[in-house]
Design a protein around this motif. Sequence first.
Motif, PDB file in Angstrom:
ATOM      1  N   THR A  48      18.447  42.396 -50.293  1.00 32.28           N
ATOM      2  CA  THR A  48      19.659  43.005 -50.854  1.00 32.28           C
ATOM      3  C   THR A  48      19.445  44.460 -51.254  1.00 32.28           C
ATOM      4  O   THR A  48      20.317  45.306 -51.035  1.00 32.28           O
ATOM      5  N   ARG A  49      18.298  44.756 -51.853  1.00 34.25           N
ATOM      6  CA  ARG A  49      18.050  46.141 -52.263  1.00 34.25           C
ATOM      7  C   ARG A  49      17.938  47.056 -51.048  1.00 34.25           C
ATOM      8  O   ARG A  49      18.500  48.156 -51.027  1.00 34.25           O
ATOM      9  N   GLN A  50      17.220  46.610 -50.032  1.00 34.27           N
ATOM     10  CA  GLN A  50      17.039  47.446 -48.847  1.00 34.27           C
ATOM     11  C   GLN A  50      18.367  47.698 -48.136  1.00 34.27           C
ATOM     12  O   GLN A  50      18.636  48.829 -47.702  1.00 34.27           O
ATOM     13  N   ILE A  51      19.189  46.673 -48.003  1.00 34.17           N
ATOM     14  CA  ILE A  51      20.505  46.864 -47.379  1.00 34.17           C
ATOM     15  C   ILE A  51      21.325  47.851 -48.202  1.00 34.17           C
ATOM     16  O   ILE A  51      21.976  48.755 -47.664  1.00 34.17           O
ATOM     17  N   SER A  52      21.291  47.711 -49.518  1.00 32.47           N
ATOM     18  CA  SER A  52      22.049  48.602 -50.398  1.00 32.47           C
ATOM     19  C   SER A  52      21.606  50.046 -50.255  1.00 32.47           C
ATOM     20  O   SER A  52      22.424  50.970 -50.342  1.00 32.47           O
ATOM     21  N   GLU A  53      20.314  50.255 -50.063  1.00 30.23           N
ATOM     22  CA  GLU A  53      19.777  51.615 -50.006  1.00 30.23           C
ATOM     23  C   GLU A  53      19.828  52.221 -48.610  1.00 30.23           C
ATOM     24  O   GLU A  53      19.871  53.447 -48.467  1.00 30.23           O
ATOM     25  N   GLU A  54      19.836  51.391 -47.583  1.00 24.59           N
ATOM     26  CA  GLU A  54      19.750  51.905 -46.217  1.00 24.59           C
ATOM     27  C   GLU A  54      21.099  52.023 -45.526  1.00 24.59           C
ATOM     28  O   GLU A  54      21.206  52.728 -44.518  1.00 24.59           O
ATOM     29  N   PHE A  55      22.121  51.364 -46.055  1.00 30.63           N
ATOM     30  CA  PHE A  55      23.430  51.390 -45.418  1.00 30.63           C
ATOM     31  C   PHE A  55      24.461  51.945 -46.392  1.00 30.63           C
ATOM     32  O   PHE A  55      24.430  51.635 -47.583  1.00 30.63           O
ATOM     33  N   PRO A  56      25.374  52.770 -45.899  1.00 26.62           N
ATOM     34  CA  PRO A  56      26.346  53.405 -46.797  1.00 26.62           C
ATOM     35  C   PRO A  56      27.390  52.425 -47.314  1.00 26.62           C
ATOM     36  O   PRO A  56      27.757  51.460 -46.649  1.00 26.62           O
ATOM     37  N   HIS A  57      27.851  52.696 -48.509  1.00 22.87           N
ATOM     38  CA  HIS A  57      28.907  51.890 -49.119  1.00 22.87           C
ATOM     39  C   HIS A  57      29.474  52.679 -50.287  1.00 22.87           C
ATOM     40  O   HIS A  57      28.893  53.676 -50.738  1.00 22.87           O
ATOM     41  N   ASP A  58      30.606  52.236 -50.797  1.00 24.35           N
ATOM     42  CA  ASP A  58      31.303  52.976 -51.843  1.00 24.35           C
ATOM     43  C   ASP A  58      31.029  52.465 -53.249  1.00 24.35           C
ATOM     44  O   ASP A  58      31.497  53.055 -54.214  1.00 24.35           O
ATOM     45  N   LEU A  59      30.299  51.369 -53.380  1.00 17.78           N
ATOM     46  CA  LEU A  59      30.051  50.794 -54.701  1.00 17.78           C
ATOM     47  C   LEU A  59      28.745  51.360 -55.247  1.00 17.78           C
ATOM     48  O   LEU A  59      27.666  51.088 -54.713  1.00 17.78           O
ATOM     49  N   ALA A  60      28.833  52.163 -56.299  1.00 25.51           N
ATOM     50  CA  ALA A  60      27.640  52.825 -56.824  1.00 25.51           C
ATOM     51  C   ALA A  60      26.618  51.816 -57.336  1.00 25.51           C
ATOM     52  O   ALA A  60      25.414  51.954 -57.089  1.00 25.51           O
ATOM     53  N   SER A  61      27.060  50.809 -58.062  1.00 28.27           N
ATOM     54  CA  SER A  61      26.164  49.763 -58.552  1.00 28.27           C
ATOM     55  C   SER A  61      27.003  48.561 -58.959  1.00 28.27           C
ATOM     56  O   SER A  61      28.240  48.607 -58.960  1.00 28.27           O
ATOM     57  N   TRP A  62      26.335  47.479 -59.330  1.00 26.42           N
ATOM     58  CA  TRP A  62      27.050  46.279 -59.762  1.00 26.42           C
ATOM     59  C   TRP A  62      27.933  46.570 -60.969  1.00 26.42           C
ATOM     60  O   TRP A  62      28.959  45.905 -61.165  1.00 26.42           O
ATOM     61  N   ARG A  63      27.553  47.570 -61.772  1.00 22.59           N
ATOM     62  CA  ARG A  63      28.338  47.904 -62.962  1.00 22.59           C
ATOM     63  C   ARG A  63      29.736  48.400 -62.604  1.00 22.59           C
ATOM     64  O   ARG A  63      30.660  48.327 -63.419  1.00 22.59           O
ATOM     65  N   ASP A  64      29.882  48.942 -61.403  1.00 25.55           N
ATOM     66  CA  ASP A  64      31.171  49.492 -60.985  1.00 25.55           C
ATOM     67  C   ASP A  64      32.054  48.464 -60.287  1.00 25.55           C
ATOM     68  O   ASP A  64      33.191  48.769 -59.924  1.00 25.55           O
ATOM     69  N   ALA A  65      31.525  47.267 -60.078  1.00 22.96           N
ATOM     70  CA  ALA A  65      32.313  46.224 -59.423  1.00 22.96           C
ATOM     71  C   ALA A  65      33.312  45.621 -60.411  1.00 22.96           C
ATOM     72  O   ALA A  65      33.066  45.544 -61.616  1.00 22.96           O
ATOM     73  N   GLU A  66      34.426  45.183 -59.883  1.00 20.20           N
ATOM     74  CA  GLU A  66      35.413  44.488 -60.693  1.00 20.20           C
ATOM     75  C   GLU A  66      34.860  43.127 -61.107  1.00 20.20           C
ATOM     76  O   GLU A  66      34.056  42.523 -60.385  1.00 20.20           O
TER      77      GLU A  66
END
Length: 765
Positions: free
Chosen positions: A100-118
């Motif tokens: 999960t960390r590698q996917i989060s860091e290697e692929f672009p997305h708009d969610l800065a972190s879990w804290r920003d999720a609804e």
Amino acid sequence: MKKRLISVFGMLLFPLFLIAQQRVIVDTDIDSDVDDAGTLAMLYTLHKQHKINLLGTIVTSDDPFAATCVSAFNAFYGMGQLPLGFLEGQSSLKNHSRYTRQISEEFPHDLASWRDAEAATHTYRKLLAESPDHSVVILTIGHLSSLQKLLQSSADQYSPLNGKQLVEAKVRKWYCMGGLFPEGKEANFSRPDPASTVYCLANWTKDVVFCGWEIGQQVVTGDAALKAKLPREYPMYRAYELYNNFQGRASWDQVTAFLLSDEASRYFELDNAGSCQLQADGSNRWIPGPKRNQSIVRFKSGVNVQEVAGQITKLMLGKDIPVNSYIPWKGKSVDFSHGPLVVSANKRFLAHTDGTPFFYMGDTAWELFHRLTEEEIDRYLENRRGKGFNVIQAVILAELDGLDTPDRNGNKPLINNDPAKPNETYFRWVDRIIEKAAAKGMYMGLLPTWGDKVDKQWGVGPVIFNERNIAEYGRFLANRYKDYPNIIWIIGGDRNGGDTNFPVWNALANAIKSIDKNHLMTFHPYGRHTSSRWFHAADWLNFNSSQTGHADCCFDIFEKLIVGDYNKQPVKPCINMEPCYEDHPVRGKVCTSTTWFGDANTRQALYWSLFSGAAGHTYGCHPIWQCMSPAYTPTGNVLNNWYDDLDLPGAGSMIHARRLFERYDYFSRRPAPEIILTKQQAIGDMAVAIQGDGYAFVYLPHGNAVDVSLEALTNASILTLQWYNPRTGQYSFIADVPAKGGYQVKPESSGKGNDWIFVMNSKKM
């Protein structure tokens, strides 16, 4: 026994004929296993085949990278707009996933972190409240903590119903990967929250289908068959590679999702005569008895499980599904609450007054005020906001007969072409467009006039300005716009700043600055020149702008203008305000199908500028700058109308540069040509390098191999090496290596259009 079996075909017949009602919310615990990743890919395929309507994703996990991983999956598959909720109220989070960390860091997305999720409960309730009655399918492929919170929720802004009432009104069926049948103890039911399982089953009144551990255990996917057909740039490839390097894995979650497909009835049937009995620890037993609202999945007699695996793999691959080249920007392009723009403390960059970096990502729409209707401007601005542009460069007194040909509202900017007599109706129009841009978080790079009104040269003119009346015009503009939050003043307009023009431009700039203390200012020069040639020492010039222009140039012009400005004293930020435009004919050549600038040229100009020290960049497109349409005579050779070129690949790839630079330590970056060990000349495929605190990048315009030093990051002992694809914004892992000696950088593809960025990061230990 056969009397207790019903066909899945009967179960699916109703939704398959009423596809709009098969509205799906997936609830995943994506972290410890990889079958969740494969299931997401299947759901994207089913959605784009119009077999389901995927409404949103719920992430029920205690892994802090689970939500951003799902966000990256959603974005990669062109589903970045999907609502995403994350299990709220957790006391602690821990990264325990292999990917999960590698996917989060290697692929672009708009969610800065879990804290920003609804919050997951909010997402659940909103999606259900917006749906028709009895239309939603909930698919859970993890533990049930979020579903429990939904059932326990109270009325809110989304619905006056409490959670149980909302589920009763809106849900048609629940598909649950959970349990071991006829009896046993399975992970989703028993850990980490068995109490949620007990609660959900005790309080669920709608139909529920349990797909037990014993079913998915027999169907193995994610092996060599998937690896052979799955492109390496897919996040699913990376997930399976990191999890067990395609050694194969049971398909518990995928089989549950497969029940939504047309093919399910060939392989599965349901036992609905009985109920699932639970213990407090989550262990379960199927108790035969009267038909209730519960069913368990069984294989049909004689089913070939390898065939099932093949069907699931086909959905995981989704070969017919297009992938977006960029993820649209979410929300306003800039948050003005960070304060006005200023020059950064180190004088190299632009920033807000609170210290937030500002990456100047401009688009060129010189004729915006003059040639477009309000509806067309709305379309244009929204398109550019979605592509991450944050500055729109436009001219008040436009180049293409902007004084004598009225705008689309029938108004001219000046009465009798007198700078002392501005037409209030026209300027209210300009006001309105600036306000529209502000509402989207976008600055207007505002040119008071095009250069032909000062120095006709090749323009239409007429020349109307002198040193005296241009100052009066400047004071008028300053008083009108000094309190707008989104102005960047651009003096000039494709003209010489010296000779007899110098006092006129200087008078305009000083007049505006004498009143407007709130906004930055620069100068737009003519081709292959920079503002620093005439105005570098001027107090009003906050940053330098250059025009590398539209000739088929090599790196030498960037070295002369951008590197030259970067090295000047006193230090000022610099920006390439007019590089080669996409769909623009290559100047000096006869126009043929091969002599138009394309996306590869625009990216090369972008990264050559940024890696030479520029604080930002401006993109341009030939039909768009002139707002070309059938109503107008084209300026130069034009391939299309402006609206045909809104989504060219070059425009879509600009956002990847903004995201790349905003991700890393911003103010520490500097050009670092010493990183490249290969001897080069300033030619068309010149590799360039830049570095900052903890990172270094090497841009390869044509993907040609070069040797680089691994010793640039002085405090690093281990480097994580990656590729960043500037065409798609995707990262891919290369290796962790000692920060010693040299390294040959050789991308997987080369040739024009195959540009790559080699990334070195100090490894976090």
